[in-house]
Design a protein around this motif. Structure first.
Motif, PDB file in Angstrom:
ATOM      1  N   THR A 129     -27.306  26.725   3.424  1.00  0.00           N
ATOM      2  CA  THR A 129     -26.325  26.164   2.497  1.00  0.00           C
ATOM      3  C   THR A 129     -26.375  26.863   1.143  1.00  0.00           C
ATOM      4  OG1 THR A 129     -27.877  24.418   1.888  1.00  0.00           O
ATOM      5  CG2 THR A 129     -26.261  23.890   3.572  1.00  0.00           C
ATOM      6  N   VAL A 130     -27.542  27.294   0.726  1.00  0.00           N
ATOM      7  CA  VAL A 130     -27.721  28.017  -0.542  1.00  0.00           C
ATOM      8  C   VAL A 130     -28.614  29.214  -0.280  1.00  0.00           C
ATOM      9  CG1 VAL A 130     -28.621  27.897  -2.901  1.00  0.00           C
ATOM     10  CG2 VAL A 130     -27.526  25.889  -1.906  1.00  0.00           C
ATOM     11  N   ASN A 131     -28.184  30.381  -0.766  1.00  0.00           N
ATOM     12  CA  ASN A 131     -29.025  31.566  -0.606  1.00  0.00           C
ATOM     13  C   ASN A 131     -29.310  32.224  -1.962  1.00  0.00           C
ATOM     14  OD1 ASN A 131     -26.917  33.531  -1.209  1.00  0.00           O
ATOM     15  ND2 ASN A 131     -26.095  33.084   0.819  1.00  0.00           N
ATOM     16  N   LYS A 132     -30.207  33.175  -1.946  1.00  0.00           N
ATOM     17  CA  LYS A 132     -30.665  33.838  -3.165  1.00  0.00           C
ATOM     18  C   LYS A 132     -29.506  34.491  -3.923  1.00  0.00           C
ATOM     19  CE  LYS A 132     -34.208  37.082  -4.709  1.00  0.00           C
ATOM     20  NZ  LYS A 132     -35.311  37.940  -4.307  1.00  0.00           N
ATOM     21  N   ASN A 133     -28.544  35.059  -3.213  1.00  0.00           N
ATOM     22  CA  ASN A 133     -27.401  35.701  -3.865  1.00  0.00           C
ATOM     23  C   ASN A 133     -26.573  34.712  -4.676  1.00  0.00           C
ATOM     24  OD1 ASN A 133     -28.064  38.202  -2.795  1.00  0.00           O
ATOM     25  ND2 ASN A 133     -26.774  37.921  -0.995  1.00  0.00           N
ATOM     26  N   GLN A 134     -26.438  33.503  -4.184  1.00  0.00           N
ATOM     27  CA  GLN A 134     -25.693  32.479  -4.912  1.00  0.00           C
ATOM     28  C   GLN A 134     -26.424  32.095  -6.206  1.00  0.00           C
ATOM     29  OE1 GLN A 134     -25.632  29.943  -1.465  1.00  0.00           O
ATOM     30  NE2 GLN A 134     -23.382  30.020  -1.395  1.00  0.00           N
ATOM     31  N   ILE A 135     -27.727  32.035  -6.135  1.00  0.00           N
ATOM     32  CA  ILE A 135     -28.523  31.724  -7.323  1.00  0.00           C
ATOM     33  C   ILE A 135     -28.399  32.854  -8.341  1.00  0.00           C
ATOM     34  CG2 ILE A 135     -30.879  31.367  -8.159  1.00  0.00           C
ATOM     35  CD1 ILE A 135     -31.419  29.996  -5.389  1.00  0.00           C
ATOM     36  N   GLU A 136     -28.499  34.080  -7.871  1.00  0.00           N
ATOM     37  CA  GLU A 136     -28.391  35.228  -8.776  1.00  0.00           C
ATOM     38  C   GLU A 136     -27.000  35.333  -9.393  1.00  0.00           C
ATOM     39  OE1 GLU A 136     -29.748  38.231  -6.047  1.00  0.00           O
ATOM     40  OE2 GLU A 136     -31.753  38.228  -6.973  1.00  0.00           O
ATOM     41  N   ALA A 137     -25.971  34.823  -8.717  1.00  0.00           N
ATOM     42  CA  ALA A 137     -24.608  34.857  -9.250  1.00  0.00           C
ATOM     43  C   ALA A 137     -24.504  34.057 -10.552  1.00  0.00           C
ATOM     44  CB  ALA A 137     -23.620  34.328  -8.220  1.00  0.00           C
ATOM     45  N   ILE A 138     -25.271  32.989 -10.674  1.00  0.00           N
ATOM     46  CA  ILE A 138     -25.271  32.212 -11.920  1.00  0.00           C
ATOM     47  C   ILE A 138     -25.843  33.067 -13.053  1.00  0.00           C
ATOM     48  CG2 ILE A 138     -26.164  30.156 -13.092  1.00  0.00           C
ATOM     49  CD1 ILE A 138     -24.121  29.460 -10.970  1.00  0.00           C
ATOM     50  N   ARG A 139     -26.942  33.747 -12.786  1.00  0.00           N
ATOM     51  CA  ARG A 139     -27.529  34.635 -13.804  1.00  0.00           C
ATOM     52  C   ARG A 139     -26.555  35.757 -14.146  1.00  0.00           C
ATOM     53  NH1 ARG A 139     -31.771  38.330 -11.704  1.00  0.00           N
ATOM     54  NH2 ARG A 139     -29.886  39.141 -10.785  1.00  0.00           N
ATOM     55  N   ASN A 140     -25.918  36.334 -13.131  1.00  0.00           N
ATOM     56  CA  ASN A 140     -25.002  37.447 -13.347  1.00  0.00           C
ATOM     57  C   ASN A 140     -23.786  37.049 -14.170  1.00  0.00           C
ATOM     58  OD1 ASN A 140     -26.772  38.974 -11.858  1.00  0.00           O
ATOM     59  ND2 ASN A 140     -25.584  38.828  -9.979  1.00  0.00           N
ATOM     60  N   TRP A 141     -23.449  35.782 -14.184  1.00  0.00           N
ATOM     61  CA  TRP A 141     -22.328  35.296 -14.984  1.00  0.00           C
ATOM     62  C   TRP A 141     -22.525  35.667 -16.449  1.00  0.00           C
ATOM     63  CZ3 TRP A 141     -22.189  31.784 -19.026  1.00  0.00           C
ATOM     64  CH2 TRP A 141     -20.922  31.380 -19.429  1.00  0.00           C
ATOM     65  N   LEU A 142     -23.777  35.644 -16.912  1.00  0.00           N
ATOM     66  CA  LEU A 142     -24.053  35.978 -18.320  1.00  0.00           C
ATOM     67  C   LEU A 142     -23.596  37.386 -18.664  1.00  0.00           C
ATOM     68  CD1 LEU A 142     -27.604  34.468 -18.796  1.00  0.00           C
ATOM     69  CD2 LEU A 142     -25.554  33.820 -20.055  1.00  0.00           C
ATOM     70  N   SER A 143     -23.939  38.360 -17.833  1.00  0.00           N
ATOM     71  CA  SER A 143     -23.559  39.740 -18.144  1.00  0.00           C
ATOM     72  C   SER A 143     -22.050  39.935 -17.977  1.00  0.00           C
ATOM     73  CB  SER A 143     -24.336  40.738 -17.293  1.00  0.00           C
ATOM     74  OG  SER A 143     -24.075  40.534 -15.933  1.00  0.00           O
ATOM     75  N   GLU A 144     -21.452  39.291 -16.999  1.00  0.00           N
ATOM     76  CA  GLU A 144     -20.006  39.392 -16.815  1.00  0.00           C
ATOM     77  C   GLU A 144     -19.266  38.761 -17.983  1.00  0.00           C
ATOM     78  OE1 GLU A 144     -19.245  37.656 -13.000  1.00  0.00           O
ATOM     79  OE2 GLU A 144     -20.526  39.116 -11.981  1.00  0.00           O
ATOM     80  N   LYS A 145     -19.762  37.641 -18.471  1.00  0.00           N
ATOM     81  CA  LYS A 145     -19.161  36.954 -19.615  1.00  0.00           C
ATOM     82  C   LYS A 145     -19.228  37.861 -20.844  1.00  0.00           C
ATOM     83  CE  LYS A 145     -20.355  33.219 -22.712  1.00  0.00           C
ATOM     84  NZ  LYS A 145     -21.163  33.901 -23.659  1.00  0.00           N
ATOM     85  N   ASN A 146     -20.362  38.502 -21.058  1.00  0.00           N
ATOM     86  CA  ASN A 146     -20.530  39.367 -22.216  1.00  0.00           C
ATOM     87  C   ASN A 146     -19.628  40.596 -22.131  1.00  0.00           C
ATOM     88  OD1 ASN A 146     -22.380  37.677 -23.410  1.00  0.00           O
ATOM     89  ND2 ASN A 146     -24.142  38.705 -22.518  1.00  0.00           N
ATOM     90  N   GLN A 147     -19.377  41.112 -20.932  1.00  0.00           N
ATOM     91  CA  GLN A 147     -18.502  42.272 -20.776  1.00  0.00           C
ATOM     92  C   GLN A 147     -17.062  41.909 -21.062  1.00  0.00           C
ATOM     93  OE1 GLN A 147     -19.237  43.816 -16.856  1.00  0.00           O
ATOM     94  NE2 GLN A 147     -21.239  44.615 -17.407  1.00  0.00           N
ATOM     95  N   GLU A 148     -16.652  40.684 -20.744  1.00  0.00           N
ATOM     96  CA  GLU A 148     -15.286  40.239 -21.000  1.00  0.00           C
ATOM     97  C   GLU A 148     -14.997  40.152 -22.493  1.00  0.00           C
ATOM     98  OE1 GLU A 148     -14.666  36.582 -18.976  1.00  0.00           O
ATOM     99  OE2 GLU A 148     -14.919  37.476 -17.001  1.00  0.00           O
ATOM    100  N   GLN A 149     -16.008  39.877 -23.300  1.00  0.00           N
ATOM    101  CA  GLN A 149     -15.818  39.706 -24.739  1.00  0.00           C
ATOM    102  C   GLN A 149     -15.678  41.017 -25.473  1.00  0.00           C
ATOM    103  OE1 GLN A 149     -19.071  37.239 -25.981  1.00  0.00           O
ATOM    104  NE2 GLN A 149     -18.204  35.400 -25.092  1.00  0.00           N
ATOM    105  N   ARG A 150     -15.976  42.117 -24.841  1.00  0.00           N
ATOM    106  CA  ARG A 150     -15.933  43.422 -25.507  1.00  0.00           C
ATOM    107  C   ARG A 150     -14.546  43.967 -25.607  1.00  0.00           C
ATOM    108  NH1 ARG A 150     -21.310  46.079 -22.846  1.00  0.00           N
ATOM    109  NH2 ARG A 150     -22.665  44.521 -23.662  1.00  0.00           N
TER     110      ARG A 150
END
Length: 81
Positions: free
Chosen positions: A60-81
């Motif tokens: 139901t939950v895998n490591k990639n899904q957990i890492e996607a939450i962390r990856n949101w931070l870098s994606e969010k920061n790239q959108e602001q540039r």
């Protein structure tokens, strides 16, 4: 739903309150063990992340899904540039 059987980020901890011991999934331990930067997440995503850590089982939950939450931070920061 039963808690998962995985602990990819070694975040499982125990706390003792009065005479009872409880198992928790520590975000600070998860951050130390591979989820760098998650302390900067909004509280709503921290709640979601803790839930994903708790139920990680590769079904139901895998490591990639957990890492996607962390990856949101870098994606969010790239959108602001």
């Amino acid at each position: 739903m039963k808690p998962g059987t995985k602990n990819s980020f070694k975040s499982l901890s125990e706390i003792k309150v009065d005479d009872k011991t409880y198992k928790i999934f520590s975000l600070s331990k998860a951050e130390d063990n591979g989820l760098s930067g998650i302390s900067r997440l909004p509280k709503s995503l921290k709640v979601l992340l803790e839930n994903l850590l708790r139920y990680e089982d590769d079904l139901t939950v895998n490591k990639n899904q957990i890492e996607a939450i962390r990856n949101w931070l870098s994606e969010k920061n790239q959108e602001q540039r």
